[in-house]
Design a protein around this motif. Structure first.
Motif, short mmCIF file in Angstrom:
data_model
loop_
_atom_site.label_atom_id
_atom_site.label_comp_id
_atom_site.label_asym_id
_atom_site.label_seq_id
_atom_site.Cartn_x
_atom_site.Cartn_y
_atom_site.Cartn_z
N UNK A 650 3.37 53.93 -18.63
CA UNK A 650 3.69 54.01 -20.05
C UNK A 650 4.44 55.30 -20.37
N UNK A 651 4.16 56.35 -19.60
CA UNK A 651 4.83 57.63 -19.83
C UNK A 651 6.10 57.78 -19.00
N UNK A 652 6.51 56.72 -18.33
CA UNK A 652 7.78 56.67 -17.60
C UNK A 652 7.78 57.48 -16.31
N UNK A 653 6.61 57.78 -15.78
CA UNK A 653 6.57 58.46 -14.50
C UNK A 653 6.81 57.48 -13.35
N UNK A 654 6.38 56.25 -13.57
CA UNK A 654 6.68 55.20 -12.59
C UNK A 654 7.13 53.97 -13.34
N UNK A 655 7.73 53.04 -12.62
CA UNK A 655 8.25 51.82 -13.23
C UNK A 655 7.11 50.92 -13.70
N UNK A 657 6.93 47.67 -13.91
CA UNK A 657 6.65 46.53 -13.03
C UNK A 657 5.93 46.96 -11.76
N UNK A 658 6.10 48.22 -11.37
CA UNK A 658 5.35 48.73 -10.23
C UNK A 658 3.86 48.75 -10.56
N UNK A 659 3.53 49.16 -11.80
CA UNK A 659 2.13 49.14 -12.22
C UNK A 659 1.61 47.70 -12.27
N UNK A 660 2.43 46.79 -12.76
CA UNK A 660 1.99 45.39 -12.84
C UNK A 660 1.70 44.81 -11.46
N UNK A 661 2.43 45.30 -10.46
CA UNK A 661 2.20 44.77 -9.11
C UNK A 661 0.76 45.02 -8.64
N UNK A 662 0.13 46.07 -9.19
CA UNK A 662 -1.23 46.37 -8.75
C UNK A 662 -2.22 45.29 -9.17
N UNK A 663 -1.83 44.43 -10.12
CA UNK A 663 -2.75 43.37 -10.56
C UNK A 663 -2.70 42.13 -9.67
N UNK A 664 -1.75 42.09 -8.75
CA UNK A 664 -1.60 40.87 -7.96
C UNK A 664 -2.78 40.61 -7.03
N UNK A 665 -3.45 41.70 -6.63
CA UNK A 665 -4.56 41.52 -5.70
C UNK A 665 -5.83 41.06 -6.40
N UNK A 666 -5.83 41.03 -7.75
CA UNK A 666 -7.05 40.67 -8.47
C UNK A 666 -7.56 39.28 -8.12
N UNK A 667 -6.67 38.43 -7.69
CA UNK A 667 -7.09 37.07 -7.35
C UNK A 667 -8.16 37.07 -6.26
N UNK A 668 -8.17 38.11 -5.44
CA UNK A 668 -9.16 38.18 -4.37
C UNK A 668 -10.28 39.17 -4.68
N UNK A 669 -10.28 39.75 -5.88
CA UNK A 669 -11.28 40.75 -6.25
C UNK A 669 -12.48 40.10 -6.95
#
Length: 949
Positions: A650-655, A657-669
């Motif tokens: 949110x503060x533009x330090x990283x992209x 969509x890069x943050x959103x990618x971290x949610x992809x593993x939730x399917x196995x969490x």
């Protein structure tokens, strides 16, 4: 002392981490309570209140028939006069009070609930003066024989000067006595007053709470003094540094119970008192209490009720739980009684100090705007914060009770025994209690692993506020905090959540029954550093390190170059473009950050980052964010990483969509902590896009991620017939149902509608487990129509247990029918439908519903004058109301409306919500920029990641 922000191997190599606290204080460690105290405009001589002429019984038992006066208010007093300032002068110091109060639990001839009282305060003159200022708000006074509002007597050999003039100064809330001579330094005097006030339903000062039991309406006379409402109950030196001893006597109807801070004595002594009016003489009981310890006015409490209690004794401390008779009979106080003793014992060991009182009373009130209040020896609670019913209460309700009890008991030492000198150091009280509540609750329920929730409960929440340019430092200057509404404004996430402490034994012993400022704590921490040989940076002290964390707002983001080992810090702002509007800081927004690094050889190294830049050490391996994303398929991604990554995006330090990618593993969490953290962060995306075309693909994506978790809990609970055994698993079961139903998983919706329908057919037998009721009620009401809503409303009105009523009250806001939401909004202004303590939170519930957002906003704007007047300019709930209703704002049109709302109500005011208006404008501006910069990429990412059918 060996504190600091620990950077693990995993977090360290990825590049960016948040800097946090130093020595013994670390950022973000507390559950945030909306200590909300409504201060409604009630009867007073300054607001057109009716004249009341009841009798007042003196401490000796005789009856005085006062003639209530209209106080004289000077109309030409210059603004620099002492009575036009909000702080007391340093000329007088109270020693003790003798106070008798008689609350009437039935209406008088004017259809008002009132209380009458008489008091005297003995004070010492410490500086020569011909003026007495004592706080008073909304009290009518009896004229004494000399035609003044008080009587002054000397306790020494020198006669007291006579009173020249007396009046009420309403703006600054003073009873003013101008004298014909000087008070002598070192001499003691006694000031007597006789007064009457309204026992209003405004939830502040001495007020009334009403409930119905077995068809009979009953009234409780109770109190909430913090921060500045003791002056509504009796004239007093109402500042925390003005500690004194209190002798309290209560007159009350036969067969009722009177409670106060001290242990009662001489209870149930009938005394006949003559009422003015046709009813003739009545008999009331007099209960007197042991004198209190030396204490602040804001910690006073006195209560008259028709309550029952249960009790136990723990190491010679009497523990009593008071509540409505039926609640006690049903065993709802047992959990609190069983846990209070162990928590008290834990804190005695933790503080290395014995509990200083002979008893610990805790009482549940039907109407109470705060979650709880740490009155010394008589802690007051909302019913939902103290009473536990296993048939109705969820595991989260149980946890809340344990943590709130721990929070309030922690204050018995830190806050009550040793007290802040002025409200600018409120964080020292609340931040510490908000940390150790986890320790106390963990002692009470060691199987819950409750300390793991610190990050979820506090870090995320305080980040959202402290990363704004309109935040505020932990400690303000005394001169900047003067008015009652400014004091109330400090009861926010920053004061509660941005502090942690550890070594306090010598601190408590040194300042017992006294007042402190935050630097006194630094002195004692420095003593601990010196005695243990703890290493600090060269030339630095606890003072120099900690002052950077408490005297400037915000926190740093620390960037580590994984190739060069170069470290950099800068002020973290959700909208970096607002840096130019950040208030100046003596420290130029630089923090002294302790960093521990564990390298690949598992060898720890610690450095102190003291300036903008520094060197960690040369790293031999270059890793990056993509490396971290690969590890998310393993076991590394947990709560704090989610918080950091999404905040950084949110503060533009990283992209983004890069943050959103971290949610992809939730399917196995399957664990609660990462799921809860991820959902908290995704909530921002829903707020920004649930009114746009992106909403549909977001729903499809999250539906795909949640489906395995939903099926998992269906399997391990025997197709939803059992409850998971683990505390966190029970929480995650709720997440699974809530998200599965809200994203449209048909099996979930069928399940919740079926349970609710079954209950509608047989209202006496609710088939829904208490853990699941909040989310099931919401899901079923959202999917249903008027019939489901009206049934929920009927059950809410019929609920006899506050915890169940709260579940229904929040769920009723879930309907998708605008006309029902509008009706519900209107109900919030009718105290017979929605209790005043719940009005503002109900409006926020409605605003949280995307259908209700604009309805709540229009309602608040249209009714602001009424809401502000009705619920009081100093109510803590206003910041929650303003922030809650505007949190979804993300368009230029909404920003324009918000600024217009600020301008239109500048004369009415916002009270404790003043800062919240500025924060909402800043947050809306940041949201507009964020949406403009990220909408296209977010839409593309979700579209790409949605599984193909």
């Amino acid at each position: 002392m060996g504190g600091g922000f620990y950077i693990s191997k995993f977090v360290g190599v990825v590049g960016i981490v948040f800097g946090a606290g130093a020595v013994a204080t670390v950022i973000a460690l507390a559950v945030v309570y909306s200590q909300e105290v409504a201060k409604n405009e009630a009867l007073s001589p300054t607001n057109g209140g009716s004249t009341i002429k009841p009798p007042v019984t003196t401490p000796g038992g005789s009856t005085v028939k006062p003639q209530i006066t209209t106080p004289v208010i000077p109309t030409t007093a210059p603004s620099n006069e002492p009575w036009d300032k909000y702080r007391l002068p340093d000329t007088l110091k109270p020693d003790h009070y003798n106070l008798t109060l008689w609350p009437r639990l039935t209406v008088n001839a004017q259809d008002l609930y009132i209380f009458t009282g008489n008091s005297y305060v003995v004070f010492q003159c410490v500086k020569e003066t011909d003026l007495i200022l004592i706080h008073s708000n909304k009290l009518n006074y009896t004229k004494w024989g000399d035609d003044h509002l008080a009587k002054l007597s000397a306790l020494g050999s020198t006669p007291a000067p006579t009173i020249k003039k007396s009046w009420i100064q309403p703006t600054t809330q003073f009873l003013v006595l101008e004298l014909n001579g000087k008070l002598a330094v070192g001499e003691s005097y006694q000031l007597d007053t006789v007064f009457v006030g309204e026992l209003a339903d405004d939830l502040g000062g001495f007020y009334r709470s009403v409930y119905t039991e077995e068809g009979e309406e009953k009234v409780v006379a109770t109190t909430q003094m913090q921060p500045t409402d003791a002056r509504k109950a009796f004239p007093c030196f109402d500042e925390p540094a003005m500690k004194a001893i209190f002798h309290i006597t209560l007159l009350h109807p036969p067969m009722t119970v009177a409670l106060s801070n001290g242990m009662e004595h001489g209870q149930y002594s009938p005394v006949e008192v003559t009422e003015v009016g046709p009813k003739g003489p009545v008999t009331v009981w007099r209960t007197s209490f042991d004198k209190t310890k030396k204490m602040s006015t804001y910690l006073l409490a006195f209560i008259v009720s028709d309550y029952d209690y249960i009790n136990s004794t723990n190491d010679n401390v009497l523990i009593r739980i008071y509540a409505r008779k039926k609640a006690i009979a049903d065993g709802q106080g047992e959990y609190a009684l069983n846990k209070t003793g162990p928590i008290l014992k834990f804190f005695e060991k933790y503080y290395n100090a014995t509990y200083p009182l002979p008893k610990s009373d805790q009482i549940a009130l039907p109407d109470f705007n705060a979650g709880a209040m740490e009155n010394w020896g008589l802690i007051t609670y909302r019913e939902t914060a103290l009473l536990y019913d296993p048939k109705m209460s969820s595991n989260s309700n149980k946890e809340r009770i344990a943590t709130i009890i721990a929070h309030e008991l922690a204050h018995m030492w830190f806050g009550n025994l040793v007290t802040l000198r002025w409200w600018n150091d409120l964080w020292l009280n609340e931040g510490f209690a908000s940390y150790v509540e986890y320790l106390g609750a963990n002692e009470a329920e060691p199987d819950w692993n409750i300390k793991d929730l610190i990050v979820l409960g506090d870090v995320h929440r305080v980040f959202a506020v402290d990363a704004l340019a309109s935040s505020h430092p932990l400690s303000s200057r005394e001169e900047d905090i003067q008015k009652p509404e400014q004091i109330s404004e400090l009861f926010d996430a920053i004061s509660y959540s941005k502090v942690r402490s550890s070594v306090f034994s010598t601190y408590l012993n040194t300042f017992a029954y006294d007042n402190t400022v935050y630097t006194d704590l630094w002195d004692h921490l420095q003593m601990a550093v010196n005695s243990t040989g703890t290493s600090l940076p060269t030339g630095q002290t606890v003072h120099s390190i900690m002052n950077r964390w408490v005297l400037q707002m915000g926190f740093p983001v620390v960037t580590i170059n994984t190739t060069t080992g170069l470290i950099n810090q800068q002020h973290f702002l959700l909208d970096p473009s607002t840096a130019g509007s950040v208030p100046p800081s003596d420290f130029k927004y630089e923090w002294i950050v302790p960093i521990r690094w564990m390298n690949t050889g598992l060898v720890q190294q610690q450095i102190w980052l003291e300036d903008k830049t520094g060197i960690l050490f040369q790293l031999s391996t270059e890793l990056n964010w993509w490396m971290m994303l690969l590890t998310l398929q393993g076991e590394y991604m947990k709560d704090s990483q989610f918080i950091c990554i999404f905040s950084l995006s949110r503060a533009k330090y990283i992209n983004t969509t890069l943050a959103l990618r971290t949610t992809k593993y939730l399917r196995s969490e399957r664990e609660y902590m990462p799921w809860e953290s991820a959902l908290d962060n995704l909530d921002f995306f829903y707020l920004m896009f649930d009114r746009s075309e992106i909403y549909g693909i977001m729903q499809t994506y999250l539906k795909y991620q949640i489906e395995p978790l939903f099926k998992h809990f269906g399997n391990i609970t025997g197709n939803w017939t059992n409850v998971p055994t683990g505390h966190m698993d029970q929480y995650n079961q709720v997440n699974a149902i809530r998200v599965a139903c809200s994203t449209g998983i048909e099996e979930c919706q069928t399940l919740t509608k079926g349970w609710y329908s079954q209950w509608m057919k047989d209202p006496a037998n609710n088939p829904i487990h208490p853990n699941l009721r909040t989310t099931v009620y919401c899901s079923a009401i959202a999917a249903g129509g008027a019939a489901e809503w009206e049934f929920g409303w009927d059950q809410f009105q019929a609920a006899t247990i506050a915890i169940e009523a709260d579940k229904l009250r929040s769920a009723l806001a879930c309907t998708k029918q605008p006309w029902l939401l509008n009706k519900y909004l209107e109900y919030t202004l009718d105290a017979n439908k929605i209790r005043k303590q719940d009005a503002t939170s109900t409006i926020v519930y409605i605003a949280s519903n995307v259908v209700g957002q604009s309805l709540a906003w229009d309602f608040m704007r249209d009714r602001w004058n009424y809401i502000f007047t009705q619920y009081g300019g100093g109510s803590f709930s206003f910041s929650n109301l303003i922030n809650g209703v505007t949190k979804r704002f993300s368009t230029e049109f909404e920003l324009k409306q918000l600024k217009q709302f600020q301008a239109d109500n500048s004369e009415v005011g916002f009270g404790s919500g003043t800062l919240a208006v500025s924060q909402s404008i800043e947050r809306t501006t940041a949201n507009i920029k964020w949406v403009a910069e990220n909408k296209d990429s977010v839409q593309t990412w979700f579209t790409t990641e949605v599984p193909k059918e």
